[in-house]
Design an enzyme around this catalytic site. Structure first.
Site, PDB file in Angstrom:
ATOM      1  N   THR A 131       0.826  -1.210   0.000  1.00 18.68           N
ATOM      2  CA  THR A 131       0.000   0.000   0.000  1.00 18.68           C
ATOM      3  C   THR A 131       0.859   1.259   0.000  1.00 18.68           C
ATOM      4  O   THR A 131       0.396   2.317  -0.414  1.00 18.68           O
ATOM      5  CB  THR A 131      -0.897   0.038   1.250  1.00 18.68           C
ATOM      6  N   GLY A 186      12.711 -10.450   8.099  1.00 18.30           N
ATOM      7  CA  GLY A 186      11.543  -9.612   7.837  1.00 18.30           C
ATOM      8  C   GLY A 186      11.132  -8.773   9.030  1.00 18.30           C
ATOM      9  O   GLY A 186      10.070  -8.159   9.027  1.00 18.30           O
ATOM     10  N   SER A 242      13.225  -6.434  10.253  1.00 15.36           N
ATOM     11  CA  SER A 242      13.963  -5.184  10.067  1.00 15.36           C
ATOM     12  C   SER A 242      15.021  -4.905  11.142  1.00 15.36           C
ATOM     13  O   SER A 242      14.979  -3.900  11.841  1.00 15.36           O
ATOM     14  CB  SER A 242      12.986  -4.018   9.972  1.00 15.36           C
ATOM     15  N   ASP A 258       9.737   0.931   8.021  1.00 11.54           N
ATOM     16  CA  ASP A 258      10.530   0.194   9.007  1.00 11.54           C
ATOM     17  C   ASP A 258      11.182   1.137  10.017  1.00 11.54           C
ATOM     18  O   ASP A 258      11.127   0.915  11.227  1.00 11.54           O
ATOM     19  CB  ASP A 258      11.625  -0.627   8.321  1.00 11.54           C
ATOM     20  N   TYR A 277       8.098  -6.931  -8.284  1.00 12.20           N
ATOM     21  CA  TYR A 277       7.762  -5.711  -7.560  1.00 12.20           C
ATOM     22  C   TYR A 277       7.528  -4.555  -8.541  1.00 12.20           C
ATOM     23  O   TYR A 277       6.509  -3.860  -8.480  1.00 12.20           O
ATOM     24  CB  TYR A 277       8.909  -5.390  -6.598  1.00 12.20           C
TER      25      TYR A 277
HETATM   26  P1  ADP Z   1      16.539  -7.114   7.954  1.00 14.22           P
HETATM   27  O1  ADP Z   1      15.371  -7.562   7.148  1.00 14.22           O
HETATM   28  O2  ADP Z   1      16.673  -7.878   9.223  1.00 14.22           O
HETATM   29  O3  ADP Z   1      16.568  -5.626   8.127  1.00 14.22           O
HETATM   30  P2  ADP Z   1      18.808  -6.518   6.327  1.00 14.22           P
HETATM   31  O4  ADP Z   1      19.586  -7.337   5.354  1.00 14.22           O
HETATM   32  O5  ADP Z   1      18.132  -5.293   5.846  1.00 14.22           O
HETATM   33  O6  ADP Z   1      17.802  -7.511   7.075  1.00 14.22           O
HETATM   34  O7  ADP Z   1      19.804  -6.054   7.494  1.00 14.22           O
HETATM   35  C1  ADP Z   1      20.639  -6.946   8.112  1.00 14.22           C
HETATM   36  C2  ADP Z   1      22.010  -6.306   8.299  1.00 14.22           C
HETATM   37  O8  ADP Z   1      21.958  -5.352   9.392  1.00 14.22           O
HETATM   38  C3  ADP Z   1      23.064  -7.320   8.707  1.00 14.22           C
HETATM   39  O9  ADP Z   1      23.663  -7.905   7.564  1.00 14.22           O
HETATM   40  C4  ADP Z   1      24.045  -6.442   9.466  1.00 14.22           C
HETATM   41  O10 ADP Z   1      24.892  -5.718   8.593  1.00 14.22           O
HETATM   42  C5  ADP Z   1      23.133  -5.452  10.168  1.00 14.22           C
HETATM   43  N1  ADP Z   1      22.743  -5.969  11.504  1.00 14.22           N
HETATM   44  C6  ADP Z   1      21.511  -6.319  11.923  1.00 14.22           C
HETATM   45  N2  ADP Z   1      21.523  -6.791  13.190  1.00 14.22           N
HETATM   46  C7  ADP Z   1      22.807  -6.731  13.593  1.00 14.22           C
HETATM   47  C8  ADP Z   1      23.493  -7.086  14.795  1.00 14.22           C
HETATM   48  N3  ADP Z   1      22.848  -7.603  15.833  1.00 14.22           N
HETATM   49  N4  ADP Z   1      24.825  -6.879  14.841  1.00 14.22           N
HETATM   50  C9  ADP Z   1      25.490  -6.365  13.777  1.00 14.22           C
HETATM   51  N5  ADP Z   1      24.907  -6.028  12.626  1.00 14.22           N
HETATM   52  C10 ADP Z   1      23.579  -6.205  12.514  1.00 14.22           C
HETATM   53 MG    MG Z   2      16.515  -4.267   6.507  1.00  8.55          MG
END
Ligand code: ADP
Ligand code: MG
Length: 378
Positions: free
Chosen positions: A33, A120, A122, A169, A219
Site C-alpha cells: 500500500t 523480515g 527489520s 521500518d 515488484y
Molecule cells: P533485515 O530484514 O533484518 O533488516 P537486512 O539485510 O536489511 O535484514 O539487514 C541486516 C544487516 O543489518 C546485517 O547484515 C548487518 O549488517 C546489520 N545488523 C543487523 N543486526 C545486527 C546485529 N545484531 N549486529 C550487527 N549487525 C547487525
Molecule cells: Mg533491513
C-alpha cells in the site's frame, strides 16, 4: 544482553557510556500500500538492537559489534566509509545527520541485538534507529524530531547500504510505543496510534526460510500495473480509487491490472476496518481482515508462494484467528494472531507438517508490541 555489552565496553574502552535501544517491527496489515499512497499499520516489537555509547573527544568513531565479533574504526567525512557492511549502517547515520546540519563527533560504542537478521523484522532499521536516536541525544540536545530520525535511517539504507526502502521500518522502529500500533498515511506521512492489547492472544511469526528470487522484478511489475490503473482513472495514485471507479474502466484495462488494483483498493479499506475493530477491542474482526489480506495477496496480487499458502492453510485448519504473509511476498514470514490456548498446537502442527513437506521447520518468533527508540534505562 546489557551485562554482556557493559563488560565488553569496560574491557575495550574502560569506564561506561549511556545505553540506548531500538526495536525491530511487524506490520499487522497494509501490504503493498505504501507506494500506492495508502496506509500501513506497523508496531515496534520486544526484540532490539542495544548499544552503549560514549563521546571520545576525537573525530573518530570506534565501534564493536558483539554479534558479528568485529571491530570498525572510521572518521566522519564522506571519504571515510568503512568496509564492513554492518558498520556502514552506523557511518550512514552519522553522515545523514551531518548532511542535515546536525552535529556528530567521535564516539566509542559496543552493541548487540536479538532482532533476527533478514527474517523480515527489520534488524537494519533497529540498528539505524538505535544510533540515530543516540546521536540525537548525545550531540544534538534531541533537536532532531522523531520522524526526521526515521528519514535519517531511510537515507542511510538508500545512500550507504544500497537498499531502496520506504519509510515504514525506520518509522516503526523510532516511533513505536508499547501496546500500540501506528497507522501511517503514506501520502501525508501523518500517523496515529491505536491501542493493541490482544489479551488472550499471541502474535507469532513463522519464518518459512524460503526466498524465491524471480527473474523479472515482480515488484516493479506490480507497481507499473498500479500506476497504469491510477492514470486511467485520472488519479495520482490508487489512494483515491474506489471499486466503483475500477468497475467502470474494467473493460479498458487488462485482467491482470484489474486484479492488482482491486487488491490495493480493498487493502486500503481493510486497514481502516482493522483500526475500527481495534477501537472496539474486536480481535476476531482483525483476524478475518488478516485472512482476507492473505487471500488478496495470493490470488489477486499474486505475490505469495506455495510455502506461504501452506502455512496459511495450516493456520486456518488449526483455528488460528488471523494469518497472512508479512512483507513483500515470495517467501519470508507469515504473521499470525493466535488464541493462547491454541498456540502450542498450532506451532507444533506448523513445524511438523512444514518439515514433512519442505524438509525444514519454519522459525518461530513470538512478539510483543513494545517501545521503539529510547534511552535504555531498565
Ligand atoms: P533485515 O530484514 O533484518 O533488516 P537486512 O539485510 O536489511 O535484514 O539487514 C541486516 C544487516 O543489518 C546485517 O547484515 C548487518 O549488517 C546489520 N545488523 C543487523 N543486526 C545486527 C546485529 N545484531 N549486529 C550487527 N549487525 C547487525
Ligand atoms: Mg533491513
Amino acid at each position: 544482553m546489557k551485562a554482556k555489552i557493559q563488560s565488553e565496553f569496560e574491557k575495550r574502552f574502560g569506564g561506561e557510556g549511556t545505553f540506548y535501544a531500538s526495536a525491530g517491527r511487524i506490520n499487522l496489515i497494509g501490504e503493498h500500500t505504501d507506494y500506492n499512497g495508502g496506509f500501513v499499520f506497523p508496531g515496534a516489537i520486544d526484540k532490539v538492537i542495544a548499544a552503549e555509547i560514549r563521546p571520545n573527544d576525537t573525530d573518530k568513531v570506534r565501534v564493536y559489534s558483539i554479534d558479528i565479533d568485529d571491530y570498525a574504526e572510521f572518521g566522519l567525512n564522506e571519504a571515510d566509509a568503512p568496509e564492513q557492511s554492518w558498520a556502514r549502517y552506523i557511518f550512514g547515520v552519522c553522515r545523514e545527520i551531518l548532511k542535515r546540519g546536525g552535529k556528530v563527533q567521535g564516539f566509542d560504542a559496543v552493541f548487540a541485538g536479538n532482532v533476527p537478521l533478514g527474517a523480515g523484522l527489520s534488524s537494519s532499521a533497529a540498528l539505524e534507529s538505535c544510533f540515530a536516536f543516540a546521536l540525537n541525544d548525545l550531540f544534538n540536545e534531541n533537536n532532531i524530531d522523531k520522524f526526521e530520525l526515521a528519514r535519517i535511517g531511510q537515507s542511510t539504507e538508500h545512500n550507504y547500504c544500497g537498499v531502496n526502502c520506504g519509510i515504514m521500518d525506520q518509522f516503526a522502529s523510532v516511533c513505536g510505543k508499547k501496546g500500540h500500533l501506528m497507522r501511517l498515511d503514506c501520502r501525508s506521512m501523518e500517523f496515529e496510534y491505536y491501542p493493541f492489547n490482544p489479551e488472550g492472544y499471541t502474535l507469532v511469526l513463522l519464518d518459512s526460510r524460503v526466498k524465491h528470487e524471480l527473474a523479472d522484478s515482480p515488484y516493479n511489475k506490480r507497481r507499473a500495473s498500479c500506476e497504469r490503473v491510477a492514470k486511467r482513472l485520472g488519479l495520482e495514485t490508487l489512494r483515491d480509487a474506489t471499486m466503483e471507479m475500477l468497475e467502470a474502466v474494467k473493460s479498458d484495462i487488462t485482467a491482470e491490472d484489474y486484479f492488482r488494483a482491486k487488491f490495493v483498493i480493498e487493502e486500503k479499506q481493510r486497514v481502516l476496518d482493522v483500526c475500527d475493530a481495534l477501537n472496539n477491542g474486536d480481535y476476531e474482526t482483525v483476524g478475518k481482515c488478516m485472512y482476507a489480506t492473505h487471500n488478496g495477496l495470493s490470488k489477486d496480487y499474486e505475490v505469495s508462494c506455495e510455502e506461504l499458502d501452506y502455512l496459511n492453510d495450516i493456520a486456518k485448519e488449526c483455528g488460528v484467528t488471523g494469518s497472512r504473509i508479512m512483507g513483500g511476498g515470495f517467501g519470508g514470514c507469515t504473521i499470525n494472531l493466535v488464541k493462547n490456548e491454541l498456540l502450542d498446537h498450532f506451532i507444533n502442527e506448523a513445524k511438523t507438517r512444514f518439515n514433512e513437506k519442505y524438509g525444514h521447520e519454519p522459525k518461530v518468533y513470538e512478539v510483543i508490541i513494545s517501545d521503539g527508540a529510547r534511552r535504555w534505562e531498565e
